[in-house]
Design an enzyme around this catalytic site. Structure first.
Site, PDB file in Angstrom:
ATOM      1  N   VAL A   1       6.226  17.805  59.355  1.00 48.62           N
ATOM      2  CA  VAL A   1       7.743  17.567  60.214  1.00 48.62           C
ATOM      3  C   VAL A   1       8.946  17.607  59.661  1.00 48.62           C
ATOM      4  CG1 VAL A   1       8.547  16.375  62.582  1.00 48.62           C
ATOM      5  CG2 VAL A   1       6.200  16.679  62.321  1.00 48.62           C
TER       6      VAL A   1
ATOM      7  N   LYS B   1       6.737  20.381  66.497  1.00 47.50           N
ATOM      8  CA  LYS B   1       7.297  18.966  65.670  1.00 47.50           C
ATOM      9  C   LYS B   1       7.196  17.773  66.829  1.00 47.50           C
ATOM     10  CE  LYS B   1       9.055  21.992  62.475  1.00 47.50           C
ATOM     11  NZ  LYS B   1      10.379  22.657  61.957  1.00 47.50           N
TER      12      LYS B   1
ATOM     13  N   VAL C   1       6.011  27.728  49.649  1.00 49.60           N
ATOM     14  CA  VAL C   1       5.605  26.097  50.244  1.00 49.60           C
ATOM     15  C   VAL C   1       4.480  25.725  48.741  1.00 49.60           C
ATOM     16  CG1 VAL C   1       4.807  24.256  51.113  1.00 49.60           C
ATOM     17  CG2 VAL C   1       6.150  25.614  52.108  1.00 49.60           C
TER      18      VAL C   1
ATOM     19  N   GLU D   1      12.919  34.120  61.034  1.00 47.29           N
ATOM     20  CA  GLU D   1      11.372  34.900  60.699  1.00 47.29           C
ATOM     21  C   GLU D   1      12.342  36.625  61.716  1.00 47.29           C
ATOM     22  OE1 GLU D   1       8.670  34.559  59.122  1.00 47.29           O
ATOM     23  OE2 GLU D   1       8.669  32.415  58.272  1.00 47.29           O
TER      24      GLU D   1
HETATM   25  N1  LIG Z   1       8.840  27.838  54.683  1.00 45.04           N
HETATM   26  C1  LIG Z   1       9.124  26.288  55.161  1.00 45.04           C
HETATM   27  O1  LIG Z   1       9.710  26.162  54.562  1.00 45.04           O
HETATM   28  C2  LIG Z   1       7.995  25.521  55.515  1.00 45.04           C
HETATM   29  C3  LIG Z   1       8.418  23.856  56.348  1.00 45.04           C
HETATM   30  C4  LIG Z   1       7.530  23.182  56.665  1.00 45.04           C
HETATM   31  C5  LIG Z   1       6.129  23.447  56.860  1.00 45.04           C
HETATM   32  N2  LIG Z   1       5.598  24.701  56.036  1.00 45.04           N
HETATM   33  C6  LIG Z   1       4.306  25.062  56.499  1.00 45.04           C
HETATM   34  O2  LIG Z   1       3.688  25.501  55.286  1.00 45.04           O
HETATM   35  C7  LIG Z   1       3.570  26.334  55.446  1.00 45.04           C
HETATM   36  C8  LIG Z   1       3.071  27.364  54.435  1.00 45.04           C
HETATM   37  O3  LIG Z   1       4.499  28.408  55.131  1.00 45.04           O
HETATM   38  P1  LIG Z   1       4.649  28.566  53.717  1.00 45.04           P
HETATM   39  O4  LIG Z   1       6.880  29.132  54.246  1.00 45.04           O
HETATM   40  O5  LIG Z   1       5.331  28.487  52.583  1.00 45.04           O
HETATM   41  O6  LIG Z   1       4.890  30.031  53.918  1.00 45.04           O
HETATM   42  P2  LIG Z   1       4.197  31.840  53.383  1.00 45.04           P
HETATM   43  O7  LIG Z   1       5.487  31.904  52.292  1.00 45.04           O
HETATM   44  O8  LIG Z   1       3.872  32.927  54.205  1.00 45.04           O
HETATM   45  O9  LIG Z   1       3.352  31.360  52.667  1.00 45.04           O
HETATM   46  C9  LIG Z   1       2.014  31.811  53.262  1.00 45.04           C
HETATM   47  C10 LIG Z   1       0.853  31.699  52.118  1.00 45.04           C
HETATM   48  O10 LIG Z   1      -0.673  31.880  52.462  1.00 45.04           O
HETATM   49  C11 LIG Z   1      -1.874  32.632  51.976  1.00 45.04           C
HETATM   50  N3  LIG Z   1      -2.422  33.311  52.695  1.00 45.04           N
HETATM   51  C12 LIG Z   1      -2.225  34.197  54.485  1.00 45.04           C
HETATM   52  N4  LIG Z   1      -3.385  34.234  54.781  1.00 45.04           N
HETATM   53  C13 LIG Z   1      -4.360  33.724  54.098  1.00 45.04           C
HETATM   54  C14 LIG Z   1      -5.947  34.323  54.024  1.00 45.04           C
HETATM   55  N5  LIG Z   1      -6.631  34.509  54.714  1.00 45.04           N
HETATM   56  N6  LIG Z   1      -6.571  33.619  52.837  1.00 45.04           N
HETATM   57  C15 LIG Z   1      -5.601  32.822  51.303  1.00 45.04           C
HETATM   58  N7  LIG Z   1      -4.176  33.070  51.733  1.00 45.04           N
HETATM   59  C16 LIG Z   1      -3.535  33.474  52.878  1.00 45.04           C
HETATM   60  C17 LIG Z   1      -0.163  33.703  51.033  1.00 45.04           C
HETATM   61  O11 LIG Z   1      -1.067  34.659  50.134  1.00 45.04           O
HETATM   62  P3  LIG Z   1      -0.708  35.613  50.235  1.00 45.04           P
HETATM   63  O12 LIG Z   1       1.124  35.089  49.398  1.00 45.04           O
HETATM   64  O13 LIG Z   1      -1.201  36.335  49.146  1.00 45.04           O
HETATM   65  O14 LIG Z   1       0.445  37.085  50.629  1.00 45.04           O
HETATM   66  C18 LIG Z   1       0.440  33.017  50.889  1.00 45.04           C
HETATM   67  O15 LIG Z   1       0.935  32.722  49.932  1.00 45.04           O
HETATM   68  C19 LIG Z   1       2.993  26.754  56.558  1.00 45.04           C
HETATM   69  O16 LIG Z   1       2.226  25.786  57.515  1.00 45.04           O
HETATM   70  C20 LIG Z   1       4.149  25.615  57.714  1.00 45.04           C
HETATM   71  O17 LIG Z   1       4.607  25.929  59.000  1.00 45.04           O
HETATM   72  C21 LIG Z   1       7.401  25.946  56.041  1.00 45.04           C
END
Ligand SMILES: NC(=O)c1ccc[n+]([C@@H]2O[C@H](COP(=O)([O-])OP(=O)(O)OC[C@H]3O[C@@H](n4cnc5c(N)ncnc54)[C@H](OP(=O)(O)O)[C@@H]3O)[C@@H](O)[C@H]2O)c1
Length: 502
Positions: free
Chosen positions: A198, A271, A79, A256
């Site tokens: 959500v 949600k 995201v 996952e």
């Molecule tokens: N993906 C979806 O479709 C979706 C939909 C709705 C809501 N969300 C929500 O959006 C949020 C992000 O989701 P995502 O899918 O984008 O997650 P993701 O792909 O796992 O990305 C997480 C990011 O956070 C960084 N990170 C993790 N721990 C960290 C720390 N301690 N300090 C600094 N950076 C850190 C990671 O860094 P690195 O890249 O360097 O590892 C990565 O860039 C979550 O809360 C998720 O529930 C996601």
């Protein structure tokens, strides 16, 4: 110099100063891509047209000179990186919509070296999300790290404490700490946006907070997890098993490596907890939700449900009842004719039943980089425009304590699949227990093609039987099934799926 001449000169200077093409000026300012070409060929626009265009040029110049909104993005995954890309690519269009430039000035993630497809040359890099949240070089903090505690919580709190607006997509964080964070935001005068938390790209939070602000909501239900919906849809369309569909979902990146959070129903529960608070003005209570996942759904269930005119969907449902608020997440039989039954694949849908608007169904992509980033952006635009609403729809001090209606008091129809021992009198004994408990049966189905292996030594000596009940109490169904098990006529755990009246 005539008015027309000075108008021509103003247009040409505007274009030259910005290095624009005539078409771009035509589109962005004049509302006609050929405007400058016509002007150069001698067309003389009417005075009201000239006035309109001069005003648009002035507005554009004012917009450009307003201080930009500087954004810090923590988390550059699916995201976060998409959000940065969109803002970098659509910056001008966003500026036009907003009347103010928005720019990402700083970012934070774990690995500096990973290629994320964004231009990070001019961006300040932070290893620590809390330091970014507090940095003076940003006006708004975006949290896209994830997780209900840890760095996400610490950084969001750090920003809110100093009155800095926050946007997050983190449902786990909101479900667990939403009320506290809303209180902190109200106290420090900061906004807190969480549209993306959500149902990803579906604007349900805004609809509840603003669009339906005055409506009384009786029930909210929906498909809130794309992974489960994808699996159930494929099981229904292709007749393949849960395990096979899950494997494909993992291969395609919809699930996952550890899918428990999704297929166990917990993601939907987070949600639902947020939605229930917004719908009923109560505190968020994720631990009070009755949760069942989809792991026990078999092909036999899908097939019989289909034959009886139903589809199986994992629904999150919250409704008011005389005993309190009922919040439940479980596989559900929904009539094929219902709107949610038509929402297949990775799509999500949320239905809001209200007093004045009756039923409103919002459907669309519930996850994925671009839809989710688009919801994050919509919160950013609202904050940039100065829109102010209490994060949970009402001031946090006005939220009522959550009162959970007991699940045993739930009333509805039930689908029950049993592995009955293939011995004389077994079926009659089961039916008689049901009758004695006052459970009225709508259908009793027993077909050889429905055999579900019970994985016990008695395999081959049982018949799979499906019972459909009319509306009855959950407690009655559970007690009766316990009695039937005690009678020794069934093998293994009965499958119980609730039927929802939609
Ligand atoms: N993906 C979806 O479709 C979706 C939909 C709705 C809501 N969300 C929500 O959006 C949020 C992000 O989701 P995502 O899918 O984008 O997650 P993701 O792909 O796992 O990305 C997480 C990011 O956070 C960084 N990170 C993790 N721990 C960290 C720390 N301690 N300090 C600094 N950076 C850190 C990671 O860094 P690195 O890249 O360097 O590892 C990565 O860039 C979550 O809360 C998720 O529930 C996601």
């Amino acid at each position: 110099m005539s008015d027309i001449q000075s108008f021509r000169q103003a247009v040409e200077s505007f274009i030259a100063a910005r290095g624009w093409t005539p078409t771009r000026f035509g589109r962005a300012i004049a509302g006609d891509p050929l405007f400058v070409f016509d002007l150069r060929e001698g067309r003389e626009p009417r005075s009201d047209t000239r006035t309109r265009i001069l005003k648009a040029m002035q507005d554009h110049a004012d917009t450009q000179s307003a201080a930009p909104l500087r954004i810090g993005v923590a988390g550059l995954g699916n995201v976060g990186a998409t959000l940065v890309r969109i803002i970098q690519k659509d910056g001008e269009e966003l500026t036009r919509k907003l009347g103010r430039k928005i720019e990402v000035t700083a970012v934070c993630a774990r690995s500096r070296s990973r290629d994320r497809g964004i231009d990070a040359t001019d961006l300040e890099w932070f290893d620590d999300p809390v330091a970014l949240a507090k940095w003076d070089g940003i006006d708004l903090f975006v949290e896209l790290i994830g997780g209900e505690d840890g760095p996400a919580l610490a950084a969001v709190k750090a920003a809110l404490e100093i009155g800095r607006p926050v946007v997050t997509a983190n449902k786990a964080l909101l479900a667990r700490h939403g009320v506290n964070l809303a209180r902190m935001a109200e106290e420090s005068g900061a906004q807190l946006g969480f549209e993306a938390a959500v149902a990803g790209g579906i604007p349900v939070i805004k609809t509840l907070r603003e669009g339906l602000g005055s409506a009384r909501i009786a029930r909210v239900y929906g498909i809130m997890n794309g992974t489960c919906n994808y699996i159930l849809t494929r099981m229904g369309n292709e007749g393949i098993s849960f395990a096979e569909c899950l494997k494909d979902a993992q291969k395609l990146g919809y699930a996952e490596a550890d899918p428990t959070f999704d297929v166990g129903g917990f993601d939907t529960a987070h949600k639902l907890a947020i939605l229930a608070s917004l719908c009923f003005g109560c505190e968020i209570a994720p631990d009070e939700i009755f949760v069942e996942g989809i792991t026990t759904i078999s092909q036999a269930d899908i097939k019989v449900a289909g034959d009886l005119g139903y589809k199986i969907k994992l629904l999150g449902i919250a409704q008011r009842s005389a005993d309190g608020i009922e919040q439940r997440v479980h596989p559900t039989l929904v009539p094929k004719s219902s709107a949610v039954a038509g929402v297949d694949g990775v799509l999500n849908a949320i239905s809001l039943e209200t007093d004045h608007v009756h039923e409103l169904l919002l459907a669309g992509p519930g996850a994925g980089g671009p839809p989710t980033a688009s919801s994050v952006l919509s919160d950013i635009l609202d904050i940039a425009r100065g829109t102010r609403v209490p994060p949970l729809g009402v001031p946090s001090a006005e939220l009522t304590p959550y009162r959970q209606a007991p699940m045993r008091a739930h009333e509805g129809g039930y689908y029950i699949r049993l592995n009955a021992k293939d011995i004389p009198g077994a079926l009659a004994a089961i039916a008689s227990r049901m009758g004695a408990a006052g459970i009225s049966l709508e259908s009793v189905i027993q077909r050889p093609d429905l055999r579900v292996s019970d994985d016990t030594a008695e395999t081959g000596k049982t018949r799979t039987v499906v019972l459909l009940t009319h509306s009855t109490m959950e407690a009655t169904v559970r007690e009766t099934l316990a009695q039937i098990a005690g009678d020794g006529f069934i093998v293994g755990e009965p499958q119980l799926i609730r039927i929802e009246t939609l």
